[in-house]
Scaffold this active site. Sequence first.
Site, mmCIF file in Angstrom:
data_model
loop_
_atom_site.group_PDB
_atom_site.id
_atom_site.type_symbol
_atom_site.label_atom_id
_atom_site.label_comp_id
_atom_site.label_asym_id
_atom_site.label_seq_id
_atom_site.Cartn_x
_atom_site.Cartn_y
_atom_site.Cartn_z
ATOM 1 N N GLU A 276 0.916 -1.167 -0.082
ATOM 2 C CA GLU A 276 -0.031 -0.002 -0.242
ATOM 3 C C GLU A 276 0.940 1.197 0.133
ATOM 4 O OE1 GLU A 276 -2.901 0.145 3.057
ATOM 5 O OE2 GLU A 276 -4.409 -1.064 1.850
ATOM 6 N N HIS A 297 8.609 -26.213 -1.664
ATOM 7 C CA HIS A 297 7.901 -27.563 -2.424
ATOM 8 C C HIS A 297 6.521 -26.930 -3.216
ATOM 9 C CE1 HIS A 297 10.137 -30.430 0.145
ATOM 10 N NE2 HIS A 297 10.274 -29.359 0.942
ATOM 11 N N LYS A 411 -14.189 -0.915 -3.717
ATOM 12 C CA LYS A 411 -15.105 -0.521 -3.022
ATOM 13 C C LYS A 411 -16.276 0.000 -3.585
ATOM 14 C CE LYS A 411 -12.212 0.091 1.425
ATOM 15 N NZ LYS A 411 -11.630 1.225 2.179
HETATM 16 O O1 PA5 Z 1 -3.960 0.962 5.669
HETATM 17 C C1 PA5 Z 1 -5.113 1.152 5.556
HETATM 18 O O2 PA5 Z 1 -5.556 2.260 5.708
HETATM 19 C C2 PA5 Z 1 -6.263 0.102 5.121
HETATM 20 O O3 PA5 Z 1 -5.647 -1.024 4.891
HETATM 21 C C3 PA5 Z 1 -7.029 0.129 6.584
HETATM 22 O O4 PA5 Z 1 -6.219 -0.319 7.635
HETATM 23 C C4 PA5 Z 1 -8.091 -0.900 6.252
HETATM 24 O O5 PA5 Z 1 -8.830 -0.625 5.147
HETATM 25 C C5 PA5 Z 1 -9.081 -0.957 7.321
HETATM 26 O O6 PA5 Z 1 -9.668 0.378 7.440
HETATM 27 P P1 PA5 Z 1 -10.480 0.724 8.740
HETATM 28 O O7 PA5 Z 1 -9.699 0.719 10.016
HETATM 29 O O8 PA5 Z 1 -10.895 2.338 8.298
HETATM 30 O O9 PA5 Z 1 -11.807 -0.022 8.923
#
Ligand code: PA5
Length: 421
Positions: A276, A297, A411
């Site tokens: 990310e 493996h 999303k």
């Molecule tokens: O790094 C990030 O921001 C995302 O992976 C969030 O942690 C994930 O989408 C969960 O989001 P939230 O804590 O708002 O439910």
Amino acid sequence: MIKVNLDGCGSLELNRSKALEAVKMLKEGTGKGNDYIGWTTLPFDYDKDEFDRIIKAAEKIRKDADALVVIGIGGSYLGARAVIELLKTARHNEIEKPAIYFIGNGIDGADLNQVLELIKNKNVYVNVISKSGTTLEPALAFRIIREYMEKTYGKEEAANRIFATTDKARGALKSLADAEGYETFVVPDNIGGRYSVLTAVGLLPIAAAGIDIKELMAGAETGIKEALSGNDDAASVVYACARQALYNNGKKVEILSYPGENYRFMAEWYKQLYGESEGKAHLGIYPSSCELTADLHSLGQYIQDGERILFETIFRFEKETIEVTVPFDEANGDGLNYVAGKKYSEVFKAAAAGVKQAHITGGVPVIELIADDVSARSLGEIIAFFEAACGISGYMQGVNPFDQPGVEEYKKNMFALLGKK
Ligand code: PA5
């Protein structure tokens, strides 16, 4: 202390001055996404009152609960599970109380149903974690668990058993928690999900598992101070430089190799952190993982002989805490007496050395990361090491390592298909 060994990378030109510019940007808050660099000071500058509340809530859970259900996804899930499985093992639920069940990290009805079966007739507590408070997967799971808790304990007692970790002021979860009277913990504004393991997001489940979170924070303080010291030999600086040098040499995929099941979620956490942070503008190293030696493996053939776009980072601890020794067998029917008397950690070291040599021969450069021991303090250092290296590496690559615009795309489609207004 984490050691970075680059002797398996051939001759690499490390751009240490660029890395130190990145360190400066992180320290001075002058880089892209600087609203989200609270993690750089968090280990020594955190809300001490909230920290005490976390310890108290965890003590209550440990005293009363047979099971703790932790609801969250991505950054609100992976870090806690990584620390718990490394320090308490992946099978801790079968060994000690409370059993910790992670749900809401996908949309798998069968899994959720199984957890509902497992907690039936048990003394249950819940920690629902969502920074935004609106993420579909954990919100759905929480709706179902909340119904279970209220039916089982009544509304008032259910509220005593539910802890919500979320934004300090906004979002559906915060509103619900306030309306129902749940105790809440805060995800700070200046820390993004994937950097939040040392906030209440990770700390409450980790403490509830019986892990010393003061030690974890102390290790992280040492780690972050070392990483951002301006020393160009700091482990995070060297690792970030090596990654970027390999990427510039056409190595587009990093495989984090680790020594077994207890480490699996540390690799999952690393994949989110780096994927990310760096996968932007059609750039970035693709983070992947390989469990040694199980995945050799399955993936071993590709690593040895497939496309030469890979480099490998082998992670291990110098000292293992739980040891198994291979017994001597007079009859030696299995022909294994050549390893009799050796500890598993010694056998693993030999295997890792063999893997390293084979992969280098096959054209896969190998970085080695060696941490001290499997302890809360050491893990705190490791978390700080990976976070800092990620920020440095992202800035060296020229992207904003602290946003994640690409995550929104699926999303949008999913909500449209589900008919969300
Ligand atoms: O790094 C990030 O921001 C995302 O992976 C969030 O942690 C994930 O989408 C969960 O989001 P939230 O804590 O708002 O439910």
